[in-house]
Design an enzyme around this catalytic site. Structure first.
Site, mmCIF file in Angstrom:
data_model
loop_
_atom_site.group_PDB
_atom_site.id
_atom_site.type_symbol
_atom_site.label_atom_id
_atom_site.label_comp_id
_atom_site.label_asym_id
_atom_site.label_seq_id
_atom_site.Cartn_x
_atom_site.Cartn_y
_atom_site.Cartn_z
ATOM 1 N N SER A 80 29.075 26.320 33.156
ATOM 2 C CA SER A 80 29.122 24.969 33.920
ATOM 3 C C SER A 80 27.849 24.784 34.640
ATOM 4 O O SER A 80 27.366 25.853 35.450
ATOM 5 C CB SER A 80 30.300 24.822 34.796
ATOM 6 O OG SER A 80 30.419 23.773 35.694
ATOM 7 N N THR A 114 41.336 13.975 14.394
ATOM 8 C CA THR A 114 42.716 13.846 14.272
ATOM 9 C C THR A 114 43.140 12.397 14.409
ATOM 10 O O THR A 114 43.250 12.211 15.913
ATOM 11 C CB THR A 114 43.466 14.860 15.132
ATOM 12 O OG1 THR A 114 42.900 16.246 15.027
ATOM 13 C CG2 THR A 114 44.901 15.148 14.935
ATOM 14 N N ASP A 174 34.800 10.937 36.450
ATOM 15 C CA ASP A 174 34.112 11.180 35.291
ATOM 16 C C ASP A 174 33.604 9.639 34.723
ATOM 17 O O ASP A 174 32.739 9.379 34.157
ATOM 18 C CB ASP A 174 34.897 11.883 34.226
ATOM 19 C CG ASP A 174 34.915 13.358 34.353
ATOM 20 O OD1 ASP A 174 33.729 13.931 34.755
ATOM 21 O OD2 ASP A 174 35.649 13.863 33.811
ATOM 22 N N LYS A 178 41.974 19.378 33.095
ATOM 23 C CA LYS A 178 41.921 17.809 33.889
ATOM 24 C C LYS A 178 43.288 17.315 33.574
ATOM 25 O O LYS A 178 43.780 16.615 34.488
ATOM 26 C CB LYS A 178 40.966 17.306 33.084
ATOM 27 C CG LYS A 178 39.713 17.734 33.485
ATOM 28 C CD LYS A 178 38.586 16.965 32.938
ATOM 29 C CE LYS A 178 37.234 17.199 33.365
ATOM 30 N NZ LYS A 178 36.001 16.450 32.582
ATOM 31 N N SER A 201 27.908 22.827 37.214
ATOM 32 C CA SER A 201 28.272 22.176 38.587
ATOM 33 C C SER A 201 27.943 23.001 39.618
ATOM 34 O O SER A 201 27.571 22.489 40.889
ATOM 35 C CB SER A 201 29.944 22.060 38.318
ATOM 36 O OG SER A 201 29.866 20.840 37.375
ATOM 37 N N ALA A 238 37.583 14.278 27.606
ATOM 38 C CA ALA A 238 36.394 13.478 27.971
ATOM 39 C C ALA A 238 36.581 11.776 27.568
ATOM 40 O O ALA A 238 36.131 10.914 28.288
ATOM 41 C CB ALA A 238 35.107 13.924 27.452
HETATM 42 N N1 LIG Z 1 28.376 14.780 30.821
HETATM 43 C C1 LIG Z 1 29.601 14.834 31.312
HETATM 44 O O1 LIG Z 1 29.871 14.779 32.408
HETATM 45 C C2 LIG Z 1 30.901 15.449 30.361
HETATM 46 C C3 LIG Z 1 31.984 15.409 30.850
HETATM 47 C C4 LIG Z 1 33.208 15.737 30.183
HETATM 48 C C5 LIG Z 1 33.083 16.402 28.946
HETATM 49 N N2 LIG Z 1 31.501 16.428 28.650
HETATM 50 C C6 LIG Z 1 31.527 16.930 27.274
HETATM 51 O O2 LIG Z 1 32.176 16.190 26.125
HETATM 52 C C7 LIG Z 1 32.433 17.282 25.270
HETATM 53 C C8 LIG Z 1 34.061 17.155 24.846
HETATM 54 O O3 LIG Z 1 34.839 17.574 25.854
HETATM 55 P P1 LIG Z 1 36.196 17.191 26.045
HETATM 56 O O4 LIG Z 1 36.552 17.622 27.340
HETATM 57 O O5 LIG Z 1 36.930 15.937 25.471
HETATM 58 O O6 LIG Z 1 36.989 18.236 24.978
HETATM 59 P P2 LIG Z 1 38.222 18.248 24.136
HETATM 60 O O7 LIG Z 1 39.326 17.734 24.876
HETATM 61 O O8 LIG Z 1 38.331 19.688 23.513
HETATM 62 O O9 LIG Z 1 38.043 17.325 22.925
HETATM 63 C C9 LIG Z 1 37.115 17.536 21.905
HETATM 64 C C10 LIG Z 1 36.936 16.527 20.842
HETATM 65 O O10 LIG Z 1 36.022 16.940 20.120
HETATM 66 C C11 LIG Z 1 36.561 16.659 18.765
HETATM 67 N N3 LIG Z 1 36.006 17.797 17.593
HETATM 68 C C12 LIG Z 1 36.109 19.039 18.138
HETATM 69 N N4 LIG Z 1 35.658 19.768 16.748
HETATM 70 C C13 LIG Z 1 35.342 18.790 15.779
HETATM 71 C C14 LIG Z 1 34.870 18.601 14.356
HETATM 72 N N5 LIG Z 1 34.624 19.906 13.786
HETATM 73 N N6 LIG Z 1 34.852 17.608 13.984
HETATM 74 C C15 LIG Z 1 34.941 16.514 14.350
HETATM 75 N N7 LIG Z 1 35.565 16.269 15.857
HETATM 76 C C16 LIG Z 1 35.767 17.507 16.442
HETATM 77 C C17 LIG Z 1 38.067 16.983 18.867
HETATM 78 O O11 LIG Z 1 38.860 16.255 17.746
HETATM 79 P P3 LIG Z 1 40.412 16.833 17.526
HETATM 80 O O12 LIG Z 1 41.053 15.767 18.113
HETATM 81 O O13 LIG Z 1 40.516 16.205 15.854
HETATM 82 O O14 LIG Z 1 40.461 18.073 17.792
HETATM 83 C C18 LIG Z 1 38.343 15.990 20.273
HETATM 84 O O15 LIG Z 1 38.104 14.630 19.784
HETATM 85 C C19 LIG Z 1 32.078 18.424 25.511
HETATM 86 O O16 LIG Z 1 30.808 18.917 24.855
HETATM 87 C C20 LIG Z 1 31.878 18.441 27.218
HETATM 88 O O17 LIG Z 1 31.009 19.233 27.590
HETATM 89 C C21 LIG Z 1 30.681 15.876 29.325
#
Ligand SMILES: NC(=O)c1ccc[n+]([C@@H]2O[C@H](COP(=O)([O-])OP(=O)(O)OC[C@H]3O[C@@H](n4cnc5c(N)ncnc54)[C@H](OP(=O)(O)O)[C@@H]3O)[C@@H](O)[C@H]2O)c1
Length: 294
Positions: free
Chosen positions: A30, A167, A116, A81, A32, A145
């Site tokens: 992180s 999914t 966010d 979260k 942060s 996210a």
């Molecule tokens: N810039 C910022 O402030 C900020 C804030 C929050 C998050 N983020 C970034 O956003 C990203 C996602 O975070 P999250 O919290 O949403 O994670 P999460 O809840 O684990 O969700 C992951 C997402 O990615 C998909 N995914 C994972 N592997 C995949 C693959 N091989 N092919 C296609 N889809 C795939 C998942 O699909 P399924 O549902 O099918 O598993 C799900 O939609 C991270 O990289 C995080 O660092 C950035």
């Protein structure tokens, strides 16, 4: 040690130091702590921000422990979260809408906020103030996210939100979750099937999957079918860029990564805890400098 080599001054806090932090599993990656401690130092505020590795089964105990120590507040990252929601005494409107908490403020009670969505829109506004009004948006991913992104997009005048996920059921349930805020059915859940997504129609592509972080070299994006005016927004942040922003540039498309979103969500949390504005430009300059290959 001789008088020529004095002991380094230990940073022990003042006894009145306010405690801030981030709970995550994992948490070591992180940014942060860097962002907040830099801002606190620049403003000379007596706070410290620490990363806490909190596995899901210890989340409630960690919250209680943090409160017992008199902590001021903390951020939550993956996977906490949504899990924090039921433990809050109060929730902000943004946290209720997103169904997720990324910022906790501990006073006599614990209040869960979500900054966010604000971060997502504030960063977009800096780069493309014309978006997302009137735009058809394609959001890739329906994880944690995506919740904040959808919640924020529904507050704008965007025309449609195609929500594509590997999914499909997860995209469907997220659309259902937001149904009460989406009376005109702008969210259209679908499978992440590259052949069938409406690439030609969109003006804004938002990438929220975790793809690209583990050395992948391709993404489920049909770049050649995107209109040349389409703006590509990767909420993943990379130093100095991400796989998606690199590929977008290669295809002549304008893009940005998630660093701006990260800074703006942090700035909103910082103000909630300290009452001060975060020196955003200085933080951005520092993080951009960090990202430059040496
Ligand atoms: N810039 C910022 O402030 C900020 C804030 C929050 C998050 N983020 C970034 O956003 C990203 C996602 O975070 P999250 O919290 O949403 O994670 P999460 O809840 O684990 O969700 C992951 C997402 O990615 C998909 N995914 C994972 N592997 C995949 C693959 N091989 N092919 C296609 N889809 C795939 C998942 O699909 P399924 O549902 O099918 O598993 C799900 O939609 C991270 O990289 C995080 O660092 C950035």
């Amino acid at each position: 040690m001789s008088s020529l080599t004095p002991w380094p001054k230990p940073c022990l806090g003042s006894g009145k130091t306010h405690l801030l932090g981030v709970f995550g599993d994992p948490v070591a990656h992180s940014l942060s702590p860097v962002i907040h401690n830099l801002a606190l130092n620049l403003l000379g505020l007596d706070y410290r921000y620490l990363p806490f590795h909190v596995p899901p089964e210890r989340l409630h105990a960690a919250l209680q422990g943090f409160r017992a120590l008199g902590g001021t507040g903390f951020n939550a990252t993956v996977p906490h979260k949504e899990a924090l929601v039921p433990w809050m005494d109060e929730l902000s409107t943004a946290a209720i809408r997103a169904g997720a908490v990324n910022t906790v403020h501990c006073t006599d009670i614990v209040v869960g906020h979500n900054t966010d969505g604000h971060g997502f829109l504030a960063a977009l506004k800096e780069k493309r103030p014309d978006l997302p009004q009137g735009a058809k948006v394609l959001v890739l991913g329906a994880g944690g996210a995506a919740r904040s992104v959808l919640s924020a997009l529904l507050e704008t005048q965007c025309e449609a939100i195609f929500l594509a996920n590997r999914t499909p059921d997860r995209a469907q349930s997220l659309a259902q979750f937001f149904a009460s805020y989406d009376s005109d059915h702008r969210i259209k859940p679908m499978a992440l099937d590259v052949e069938r997504l409406p690439w030609e129609e969109i003006s804004l592509l938002v990438h929220t999957t975790s793809l690209g972080l583990k050395g992948e070299t391709s993404l489920p994006v049909a770049f050649h079918r995107l209109p040349t005016h389409c703006f590509v927004y990767d909420i993943v942040y990379g130093r100095p860029d991400t796989l998606l922003t690199r590929l977008a540039t290669r295809h002549g498309l304008q893009s940005m990564d998630g660093l701006g979103m990260l800074i703006h969500q942090a700035a909103a949390a910082f103000t909630l805890w300290t009452g001060h504005d975060m020196p955003i430009d200085a933080i951005r300059a520092y993080l951009t400098h960090l990202g430059k290959p040496s």
